[in-house]
Scaffold this active site. Sequence first.
Site, PDB file in Angstrom:
ATOM      1  N   LYS A 178       0.793  -1.066  -0.114  1.00 41.62           N
ATOM      2  CA  LYS A 178      -0.158  -0.148   0.001  1.00 41.62           C
ATOM      3  C   LYS A 178       0.781   1.175   0.064  1.00 41.62           C
ATOM      4  O   LYS A 178       1.832   1.631   1.035  1.00 41.62           O
ATOM      5  CB  LYS A 178      -0.855   0.001   1.267  1.00 41.62           C
ATOM      6  CG  LYS A 178      -1.851   1.138   1.369  1.00 41.62           C
ATOM      7  CD  LYS A 178      -2.792   0.996   2.515  1.00 41.62           C
ATOM      8  CE  LYS A 178      -3.731   1.971   2.834  1.00 41.62           C
ATOM      9  NZ  LYS A 178      -4.718   1.647   4.097  1.00 41.62           N
ATOM     10  N   LYS A 232      -2.414  -1.389  -3.951  1.00 41.41           N
ATOM     11  CA  LYS A 232      -3.255  -0.129  -3.791  1.00 41.41           C
ATOM     12  C   LYS A 232      -2.517   0.892  -3.802  1.00 41.41           C
ATOM     13  O   LYS A 232      -1.281   1.201  -3.042  1.00 41.41           O
ATOM     14  CB  LYS A 232      -3.963  -0.093  -2.490  1.00 41.41           C
ATOM     15  CG  LYS A 232      -4.839   0.981  -1.955  1.00 41.41           C
ATOM     16  CD  LYS A 232      -5.622   0.706  -0.781  1.00 41.41           C
ATOM     17  CE  LYS A 232      -6.382   1.808  -0.585  1.00 41.41           C
ATOM     18  NZ  LYS A 232      -6.953   1.945   0.768  1.00 41.41           N
TER      19      LYS A 232
HETATM   20 ZN   LIG Z   1      -5.977   2.743   8.558  1.00 39.01          ZN
END
Ligand SMILES: [Zn+2]
Length: 327
Positions: A197, A250
């Site tokens: 992420k 992501k």
């Molecule tokens: Zn969070």
Amino acid sequence: MFPQRRMRRLRSRSIQPLLCEISVSKKDLVAPLFVDETITSPLPIESMPGQFRYPLNDIADVAAELWKKGVQAILVFGIPGDKDPFGCSAFHPEGIVQQAVRRIKAKIKEMVIITDVCACEYTDHGHCGIVGETRCGPDLLNDPSLELMNKIAISHATSGADIVAPSCMLDGMVSSIRAALDGAGFEDVLIMSYSTKFASALYGPFREAADSGFTYGDRTTYQIHPGNSREAILESQMDADEGADILMVKPAGFYLDILAEVATLGLPVAAYQVSGEYAMIKCAAHHGWIQEKETVFESLTSIKRAGATLIITYFAGDVARWLDEKQ
Ligand SMILES: [Zn+2]
């Protein structure tokens, strides 16, 4: 070589559809849903046109609507009535996500429910877990936050979640949650880790959607710098080693090179087309600068082509409808 080799022979109107390598289908889609404890009617999310926060009373119907269209999986985010420094409402048995999961499961048993496991929507400071003093000032504390994630994951599994999705990028979160779930008898509940992420500027609209903006600092001390690809792959590799069932990259669209590499690790990979990606397409389409449907399909096709097994997208409901219209 030309003239024997003519690539355009492959692209005639009748042949081309037979040779299509990648096409998006309904089973690729995961729809994020926001359930809000503080509202009684759907609340439009201004920076994400067409997306809403839903009250608890509506959430099962919204999920059922998606199910009817052919979307088989949802990712649930909660907006609680109470926030505190420790995110206690995140693991309460009567918490907003816990209630939502039970209601959705009661209505559509077969729907795959994924829950976001994090504390940033539940803490008053907006960080993803327990904060405290560090060498560089107040920040998220890693190890004390793991216990909180364990509690959240167990409470979601107890409510009926099929997959828990820790999104906090804490070190050791997957092995910690796996041990906690197994210890509580939830060996069959999957972990979809937000394994790679990035600290992205594309999360802005989500913070309005989930009311998860932070009051100080930022998340750059736990999310990955956009320029660091080796670190990004290692993060997913480590989560795979810790027992993640599904990995995640992501955002999706700006990180297809990373997605392609994470896909080679061997586990299923989810790609999250985030709020900013949604907002950019929506905004340009609203102005008539691009064609919405065509752009959405192209974006999702590119994400699947890069190696995604699942695509988490706010367009999921629309895409399912468009796929029906195509036939
Ligand atoms: Zn969070």
